[in-house]
Design an enzyme around this catalytic site. Sequence first.
Site, PDB file in Angstrom:
ATOM      1  CE  LYS A 183       5.364 -13.512   2.002  1.00 38.28           C
ATOM      2  NZ  LYS A 183       4.907 -12.656   0.873  1.00 38.28           N
ATOM      3  CD  GLU A 257      13.238  -2.669  10.042  1.00 32.68           C
ATOM      4  OE1 GLU A 257      12.241  -1.934  10.274  1.00 32.68           O
ATOM      5  OE2 GLU A 257      13.791  -2.747   8.956  1.00 32.68           O
ATOM      6  CB  CYS A 291      10.328   0.886   8.708  1.00 28.91           C
ATOM      7  SG  CYS A 291      12.029   0.442   8.354  1.00 28.91           S
ATOM      8  CD  GLU A 388       5.142   2.509   9.734  1.00 28.01           C
ATOM      9  OE1 GLU A 388       6.356   2.608   9.500  1.00 28.01           O
ATOM     10  OE2 GLU A 388       4.570   1.428   9.960  1.00 28.01           O
TER      11      GLU A 388
END
Length: 477
Positions: A183, A257, A291, A388
């Site tokens: 996806k 992850e 990331c 973040e």
Amino acid sequence: MSVWEYAPAPESRDLANLRPNYRPFVDGEFVDGGGDPLTSLNPATEEPLAEVGTASESDVDAAVRAARRAFEQVWGPMPGAERAKYLFRIARLLQERARELAVLETLDNGKPIKESRDSDVPTAAAHFFYHAGWADKLDYAGYGPDPQPLGVAGQIIPWNFPLLMLAWKIAPALATGNTVVLKPAETTPLSALVFAEICQQAGLPAGVVNIVPGAGDVGSLLVRHPGIDKIAFTGSTAVGKEIQHAVAGTPKRLTLELGGKAANVVFDDAPLDQAVEGIVGGIFFNQGHVCCAGSRLLVQESVAEELLGKLRARVSTLRLGDPLDKNTDIGAINSAEQLAKIRELTASGEDEGAERWTSPCELPERGFYFAPTVLSGVEQSMRVAREEIFGPVLSVLTFRTPDEAVTKANNTPYGLSAGLWTEKGSRILWLADRMRAGVVWANTFNRFDPAAPFGGYQESGFGREGGRTGLEAYLHV
């Protein structure tokens, strides 16, 4: 300092071969998805690019059943040397269609064309080349006698590196004999659906790769489907926790992850000009949508003022604008929602006492843009040091001793990556041994290779992708 003026050098958007409609790819064919169609936008202009059909529950079920059939009847029993031929073909087709894919990725994602062209697409091809080489060598890789594939892998990828994250997931899964239902992210599905065309071009057996576009509900259907043997997810920590909760108590294997808040640590003996280039690449590459971005800069006090001066001067030269212009360094933020998050977190830094410096670049009138920003005087208690941001915003802290540097670098719930800048090899080894991060770079940042495993600790997830270690995640060993 001289200011260079660059004439526009736009890449032609016609190279993307955009179509008005894209559809899910199930069992070797493009099908009319049963979900509500979504419109993919160009974040640089806010203009619609294409309508994309999305998958319904029955589409996801059909994709999983097709993948199971292909695994049991074709792909799983196929000798590794034969599987390798398909991966090599895919890699070569990625190279042949590289210019098309780079333009498509830039239109759909907003990243500068030079990054799509020089980084994303070549590295995606490299992953298929690398993993093709492993397909017939698994018996000799130290996994024990007769390692076997898991079966059907459900894979969910993010919007920041759509084609590259697809390659990170699909290449090792296919090399080890698994089949895939993938996806793509809701805002960047186009390159994944063109990759489905490449699978057809390569003659990949039907059902080996299936692409099911959609929003989070499609991802949830995939995670919870009883026919899935392994879930591989790259994305936010919050969604990763939901997936882990859903998979708990089932036989599904899982790798995650997730987010990061990497520390880039600069000592007083570091080559400062070199460090500045690494800092800029570490946080402003791909608009900070990385990331493992070096979003926390830790500078030794004695050189902090000098480094900040050099850093601001260098950031002032970054060119923000049309992502299709080959001179552009900073492209568009991927979505209005992400832009709002960046603005809110940056404002919170100012409210909590950080000093904000923003590059004096002009923002386009349309599109989702945010100028490169440096926040100095940041304290560890501030949100900008803990959360973040996932945008072109750098938080700067200082330290006095190596022990303090380690303490501050590790003062985060994340643990994906870190960077060190010093001329002392002994200090590099001492620090790397103490950093709680899956990847530690020394005197560089954001260096990747398909042979090098990548992954994190704590709230950055678990498992590794890339290299021999990444293959193990798709095998019974």
